[in-house]
Write a protein that holds these residues in place. Structure first.
Motif, PDB file in Angstrom:
ATOM      1  N   GLN A  48       5.228  20.658 -10.348  1.00  0.00           N
ATOM      2  CA  GLN A  48       4.568  20.499 -11.645  1.00  0.00           C
ATOM      3  C   GLN A  48       3.235  19.756 -11.491  1.00  0.00           C
ATOM      4  N   ASN A  49       3.232  18.695 -10.646  1.00  0.00           N
ATOM      5  CA  ASN A  49       2.024  17.876 -10.496  1.00  0.00           C
ATOM      6  C   ASN A  49       1.225  18.235  -9.248  1.00  0.00           C
ATOM      7  N   GLY A  53       0.825  -1.206   0.000  1.00  0.00           N
ATOM      8  CA  GLY A  53       0.000   0.000   0.000  1.00  0.00           C
ATOM      9  C   GLY A  53       0.858   1.254   0.000  1.00  0.00           C
ATOM     10  N   LEU A  54       1.941   1.230   0.782  1.00  0.00           N
ATOM     11  CA  LEU A  54       2.823   2.396   0.858  1.00  0.00           C
ATOM     12  C   LEU A  54       3.494   2.651  -0.483  1.00  0.00           C
ATOM     13  N   GLN A  55       3.840   1.558  -1.164  1.00  0.00           N
ATOM     14  CA  GLN A  55       4.531   1.736  -2.435  1.00  0.00           C
ATOM     15  C   GLN A  55       3.625   2.323  -3.508  1.00  0.00           C
ATOM     16  N   ALA A  56       2.308   2.176  -3.304  1.00  0.00           N
ATOM     17  CA  ALA A  56       1.383   2.705  -4.305  1.00  0.00           C
ATOM     18  C   ALA A  56       1.234   4.220  -4.192  1.00  0.00           C
ATOM     19  N   ILE A  57       1.753   4.813  -3.110  1.00  0.00           N
ATOM     20  CA  ILE A  57       1.618   6.260  -2.933  1.00  0.00           C
ATOM     21  C   ILE A  57       2.722   6.960  -3.723  1.00  0.00           C
ATOM     22  N   PRO A  58       2.350   7.896  -4.609  1.00  0.00           N
ATOM     23  CA  PRO A  58       3.377   8.546  -5.425  1.00  0.00           C
ATOM     24  C   PRO A  58       4.377   9.332  -4.574  1.00  0.00           C
ATOM     25  N   LYS A  59       5.603   9.421  -5.089  1.00  0.00           N
ATOM     26  CA  LYS A  59       6.668  10.109  -4.372  1.00  0.00           C
ATOM     27  C   LYS A  59       6.292  11.568  -4.099  1.00  0.00           C
ATOM     28  N   GLY A  60       5.494  12.143  -5.002  1.00  0.00           N
ATOM     29  CA  GLY A  60       5.089  13.536  -4.851  1.00  0.00           C
ATOM     30  C   GLY A  60       4.368  13.804  -3.544  1.00  0.00           C
ATOM     31  N   GLN A  61       3.663  12.812  -3.020  1.00  0.00           N
ATOM     32  CA  GLN A  61       2.951  13.007  -1.754  1.00  0.00           C
ATOM     33  C   GLN A  61       3.936  13.197  -0.603  1.00  0.00           C
TER      34      GLN A  61
END
Lengths: 442, 258
Positions: free
Chosen positions: B102-103, A329-337
């Motif tokens: 950007q996002n 589940g953690l890996q599904a969170i984009p790095k941008g978050q």
């Protein structure tokens, strides 16, 4: 050749095949000769199976009898449910003393009542209610189930639990009737609504403390008789083991998953090692290790009861699976978050607790519920190491003299019971998914 | 459009107080040398625009300033604090430096208002009522106060980016970094975001903007920096930069994007 529409085209109703039942039937079941034949054959097979089940399980079945012989006298081709009915108490409660069974029911009812406000939209303070159930309920229920002399600690926790329960119920009533939270209601009642935050908090704390003292004095005046764990059994035991297993393995799994993704090498290696070792071993091995090997390593005189050992084994085993679910589940969170959280200055725990986990847990719900269902069913393995959980009880029926050899009916009954429990959980998880994805709608 | 914006160029708000100082900074991704001997001084109120081809290291440079990336050599000093391994300093820097991506990187599980108040409440320990008041003020400034109770997924890209700007501003940062803020937007939404950024520039905020919006660069930039393959190839006043690019690579780049 391009045709240009000069005017706005009006909406027309959809064709019947999309909206009516008949249209659906024709499109999905009878669209061609071949499909029609297939449909009819399938309906016939379903009819054969179901009619057999209904005749055996209901029409020809015996519901009232004193022993298996009488079932046969009644009908040779039907099920003998009388044996299951005679054993119902055992199936649900094991060998728990009959006159004390109310304590188990009471414990269950308490849990339902305690959690009830969580599903009511008008009730405020859901986080506190959730926290109170996790912190206090296990002690109260634990005492109701085991009984005996309360030590000082147990007295304290039981009194705390009852206090929390009373506050929770009052809060629910206030929420339902007045649509406000208990603290606001009390402040209005005493004309202190305009007092400062500090004054209000002190008044509330004093009231909670007073209630606690009253409850404490009251609970000191009674005890329930002790029921040793060896008398526990049936569905009750299954639910106790899997309930504690689930409630403890999720938080433990979260920490293991965070540990496995940690930047600190020691934490990471330890978490990974723990997860891999427990995941690579069958549950039954872990159970045997916990009950037969573990006591050998302990100092003389150090005796844990078998039930506690089993529960610890189940928690550790299941936490590893939870950890992997959480990690996915953690890996599904984009790095941008993570970056978004860092730029507003949140540290590691803030980022995880406020930003990452709430999103990740939502993705994990199907897997977590799958794991919970798996755990509930895996718990039946404890019947192999000599605990009489529901499976143990169901199988004992065939060894009971009046019902000797009665295997099929108890096991089918057990299967249906498990199906009901697991299917409702799966449905509820689906409902949760829909509810929690409110923010995802585009 | 560009002519008009050159005449409408903002007056510089630069003071002598140094906000960011970068000395001989180097960064590698594994073997790959991304940033080479970067020197840059940004004064309070100064506005820089960084442009350059993709892979030139411009995003990496501003991510280093916010400590989202670690540099290996040289110094970065932000508001008097030297970036390094000290975690306390890192958290402090991040509250002083706002960043827009950007996002957008809004938090999809929280409403717009919660997105904006999260930082002030949990990091700045502001009272909730005060945090909401501040958040509404900034939403007002980016012109979407009526969207406060929506979720990010229910808004257009341009609106989300304006929320992202407001979210950073709620932390009352001293410096704002923008990493290609309009690159992921549909053309008709670019302007609404740029307008908000121009208004922000008018308030005297120290800004570093990575962008290819040359009209915007001409309007707000005190200086334009051109980067290529990890080097700062050219830096100049916007008018000079666009009219008379000195370096051959800059000329080639400008001829491609204008």
């Amino acid at each position: 050749m391009a045709i240009i529409t000069k005017q706005k085209t009006a909406d027309r109703p959809a064709p019947l095949s999309e909206t009516s039942v008949l249209g659906w039937l024709q499109k999905n079941l009878f669209s061609s000769v071949f499909n029609t034949v297939l449909t009819l054959i399938t309906i016939f097979i379903i009819y054969l199976t179901l009619s057999g089940v209904v005749v055996w399980g209901y029409l020809d079945a015996t519901f009232v009898a004193d022993k298996r012989r009488e079932c046969y006298d009644n009908s040779l081709t039907g099920a003998c449910w009388a044996g299951v009915i005679a054993w119902l108490d055992n199936i649900f409660y094991g060998r728990y003393p009959r006159e004390e069974i109310w304590r188990i029911d009471f414990g269950g009812l308490l849990l339902v009542l305690w959690m009830l406000p969580l599903w009511l939209a008008r009730v405020k303070g859901k986080i506190l209610i959730g926290a109170s159930v996790i912190i206090f309920y296990p002690f109260l229920a634990g005492y109701m189930f085991t009984g005996g002399d309360k030590g000082w600690f147990m007295q304290f926790m039981v009194a705390g639990a009852i206090t929390a329960f009373i506050i929770n119920m009052t809060n629910m009533l206030v929420g339902l009737l007045k649509n406000t939270s208990l603290d606001v209601f009390l402040m209005q009642l005493f004309g202190q609504a305009d007092a400062g935050d500090k004054t209000q908090r002190n008044i509330l704390l004093a009231m909670v403390a007073a209630l606690f003292v009253v409850v404490f004095l009251w609970q000191a005046s009674w005890n329930v008789t002790e029921v040793v764990w060896t008398k526990w059994g049936g569905l009750f035991l299954t639910l106790v083991i899997s309930g504690i297993g689930i409630a403890s393995s999720l938080p433990l799994g979260i920490f293991l998953a965070l540990g496995r993704r940690s930047k600190l090498p020691v934490v990471r290696v330890l978490s990974t090692g723990f997860i891999e070792v427990f995941r690579s071993v069958p549950l039954i091995t872990v159970l045997f290790m916990a009950t037969t090997m573990f006591p050998l390593f302990m100092p003389e005189g150090f005796v844990l009861n078998k039930l506690v050992q089993v529960i610890i084994a189940v928690i550790l085993f299941n936490a590893c699976y939870m950890a992997e679910i959480v990690r996915a589940g953690l890996q599904a969170i984009p790095k941008g978050q993570f970056e978004g959280a860092h730029t507003i200055g949140l540290g590691y725990w803030g980022t995880m607790g406020l930003i990452i986990m709430p999103q990740a847990l939502k993705h994990m719900i199907p897997n977590i519920v799958g794991n919970i269902i798996g755990l509930l069913k895996d718990t039946t393995l404890v019947s192999i190491i000599g605990l009489f959980d529901i499976l143990g009880m169901l199988r004992s029926i065939s060894k009971d003299v009046p019902w000797v050899g009665l295997h099929k009916e108890p096991l089918i009954f057990g299967a249906v019971l498990f199906f009901i429990i697991c299917f409702s959980m799966s449905k509820y998880s689906r409902h949760l998914e829909v509810k929690l994805s409110a923010g995802d709608k585009h | 459009m560009s002519e008009q914006q050159i005449t409408g160029q903002l007056a510089s708000a630069a003071s002598t107080e140094v906000m960011i100082e970068i000395n001989q900074m180097n960064k590698w991704y594994g073997d790959f040398h991304v940033l080479k001997d970067i020197d840059l001084t940004v004064h309070k109120g100064e506005r820089f625009v960084i442009c350059g081809p993709s892979g030139s290291g411009k995003s990496t440079l501003i991510r280093c300033i916010n400590a989202l990336e670690e540099h290996q050599q040289g110094d970065i000093i932000v508001d008097g604090i030297k970036l390094g391994k000290n975690l306390k300093n890192l958290d402090h820097i991040r509250t002083e430096v706002g960043m827009v991506f950007q996002n957008f990187n809004l938090f999809p599980h929280l409403t717009i208002l919660e997105n904006l108040t999260l930082g002030p409440i949990w990091v700045r320990k502001m009272a909730k009522a005060e945090a909401i008041e501040t958040a509404m003020m900034y939403l007002e400034r980016v012109k979407i106060p009526e969207q406060a109770d929506k979720y990010p997924g229910q808004m257009s890209g341009g609106q989300q980016q304006r929320v992202a700007i407001a979210r950073s501003l709620c932390m009352s940062p001293k410096i704002m970094l923008f990493d290609e803020p309009t690159s992921a937007l549909d053309p008709e939404m670019i302007k609404e975001v740029l307008d908000v950024m121009v208004e922000l520039a008018e308030t005297g905020m120290t800004m570093i903007v990575v962008t290819h919006e040359m009209g915007f660069a001409k309007t707000i930039a005190d200086e334009v920096i051109f980067m290529d393959e990890g080097d700062i190839v050219e830096r100049n006043k916007p008018v000079a930069f666009f009219e008379n690019p000195e370096h051959e690579r800059t000329q080639k780049f400008l001829s491609q994007i204008l």
